[in-house]
Write an enzyme that holds these catalytic residues in place. Sequence first.
Site, PDB file in Angstrom:
ATOM      1  N   HIS A  17       0.840  -1.210   0.000  1.00 33.41           N
ATOM      2  CA  HIS A  17       0.000   0.000   0.000  1.00 33.41           C
ATOM      3  C   HIS A  17       0.873   1.258   0.000  1.00 33.41           C
ATOM      4  CE1 HIS A  17      -3.056  -2.673   2.333  1.00 33.41           C
ATOM      5  NE2 HIS A  17      -3.429  -2.627   1.074  1.00 33.41           N
ATOM      6  N   LYS A  41     -15.927  -7.521   4.889  1.00 35.98           N
ATOM      7  CA  LYS A  41     -15.012  -8.578   5.344  1.00 35.98           C
ATOM      8  C   LYS A  41     -14.735  -8.370   6.822  1.00 35.98           C
ATOM      9  CE  LYS A  41     -11.463  -6.285   2.573  1.00 35.98           C
ATOM     10  NZ  LYS A  41     -10.308  -6.369   1.735  1.00 35.98           N
ATOM     11  N   ARG A  90      -1.807  -5.992  -8.543  1.00 31.73           N
ATOM     12  CA  ARG A  90      -0.748  -6.974  -8.310  1.00 31.73           C
ATOM     13  C   ARG A  90      -0.638  -7.963  -9.454  1.00 31.73           C
ATOM     14  NH1 ARG A  90      -3.117  -7.918  -2.430  1.00 31.73           N
ATOM     15  NH2 ARG A  90      -4.890  -7.371  -3.731  1.00 31.73           N
ATOM     16  N   SER A 128      -3.100  -8.024   2.748  1.00 29.21           N
ATOM     17  CA  SER A 128      -3.366  -7.905   4.179  1.00 29.21           C
ATOM     18  C   SER A 128      -3.724  -9.272   4.763  1.00 29.21           C
ATOM     19  CB  SER A 128      -4.494  -6.898   4.426  1.00 29.21           C
ATOM     20  OG  SER A 128      -4.078  -5.607   4.059  1.00 29.21           O
TER      21      SER A 128
HETATM   22  P1  ADP Z   1      -9.538  -3.702  -0.825  1.00 26.36           P
HETATM   23  O1  ADP Z   1      -9.600  -2.241  -1.149  1.00 26.36           O
HETATM   24  O2  ADP Z   1      -9.813  -4.577  -2.019  1.00 26.36           O
HETATM   25  O3  ADP Z   1     -10.253  -4.084   0.402  1.00 26.36           O
HETATM   26  P2  ADP Z   1      -6.920  -3.351   0.245  1.00 26.36           P
HETATM   27  O4  ADP Z   1      -7.406  -2.364   1.188  1.00 26.36           O
HETATM   28  O5  ADP Z   1      -6.009  -4.387   0.768  1.00 26.36           O
HETATM   29  O6  ADP Z   1      -8.027  -4.091  -0.512  1.00 26.36           O
HETATM   30  O7  ADP Z   1      -6.176  -2.633  -0.941  1.00 26.36           O
HETATM   31  C1  ADP Z   1      -6.339  -1.289  -1.306  1.00 26.36           C
HETATM   32  C2  ADP Z   1      -5.641  -1.064  -2.625  1.00 26.36           C
HETATM   33  O8  ADP Z   1      -4.277  -1.434  -2.512  1.00 26.36           O
HETATM   34  C3  ADP Z   1      -6.196  -1.880  -3.793  1.00 26.36           C
HETATM   35  O9  ADP Z   1      -6.106  -1.104  -4.968  1.00 26.36           O
HETATM   36  C4  ADP Z   1      -5.269  -3.061  -3.867  1.00 26.36           C
HETATM   37  O10 ADP Z   1      -5.211  -3.621  -5.169  1.00 26.36           O
HETATM   38  C5  ADP Z   1      -3.965  -2.390  -3.516  1.00 26.36           C
HETATM   39  N1  ADP Z   1      -2.992  -3.349  -2.986  1.00 26.36           N
HETATM   40  C6  ADP Z   1      -3.190  -4.323  -2.082  1.00 26.36           C
HETATM   41  N2  ADP Z   1      -2.062  -5.014  -1.858  1.00 26.36           N
HETATM   42  C7  ADP Z   1      -1.113  -4.468  -2.653  1.00 26.36           C
HETATM   43  C8  ADP Z   1       0.272  -4.750  -2.915  1.00 26.36           C
HETATM   44  N3  ADP Z   1       0.898  -5.751  -2.325  1.00 26.36           N
HETATM   45  N4  ADP Z   1       0.922  -3.965  -3.791  1.00 26.36           N
HETATM   46  C9  ADP Z   1       0.283  -2.952  -4.418  1.00 26.36           C
HETATM   47  N5  ADP Z   1      -1.025  -2.649  -4.238  1.00 26.36           N
HETATM   48  C10 ADP Z   1      -1.709  -3.400  -3.373  1.00 26.36           C
END
Ligand code: ADP
Length: 158
Positions: A17, A41, A90, A128
Amino acid sequence: MTRAIYPGSFDPFHHGHRDIARRAAALFDELIVTVFDAPAKRLLFSTDERIQLAREALQDVQNISIVSYSGLTVKWAERHGVRVIVRGLRNVDDLSFESRIDMANRYMAPQIETCYLLCSTQFAYLSSTILKEVASLDGDISGWVTPHTAQALRRRFA
Ligand code: ADP
């Protein structure tokens, strides 16, 4: 001046992130990391905790702020005069998932564009979910999160 939002659940905020947030902050005048308060979730951290952990991880970047939001992302963006949504990718699974959200968003708010940044290779496997699973089994998470977040995870699983 172009403001962008980077929405997500960030439960918790990790280096994948952070990589996307920092790179987006270099592209736009202002980046607002928007922490969704009620994703569909099970969450480990409260909204306030998720904000604090993201804030700590990004404290060195001037043009980033972190807030929570509820409801539709595009509605929040419209209310705050934001025209760009940033998302990280990713792999092709992310692309396939994100493209459907993007089209639904465009149906609701055609003036808002989503900008995708491909993740850096060293974080391509990081989520996560994986982070929490490894932390719960007392594995080494020091390469994935700040020491502050690692401590918060250790305390949660103690
Ligand atoms: P979501 O919004 O789907 O619940 P997250 O909060 O984990 O998921 O992710 C927020 C954003 O960060 C999304 O655009 C996700 O694709 C991106 N993201 C998650 N993990 C990574 C990573 N390892 N590298 C780059 N971007 C990521």
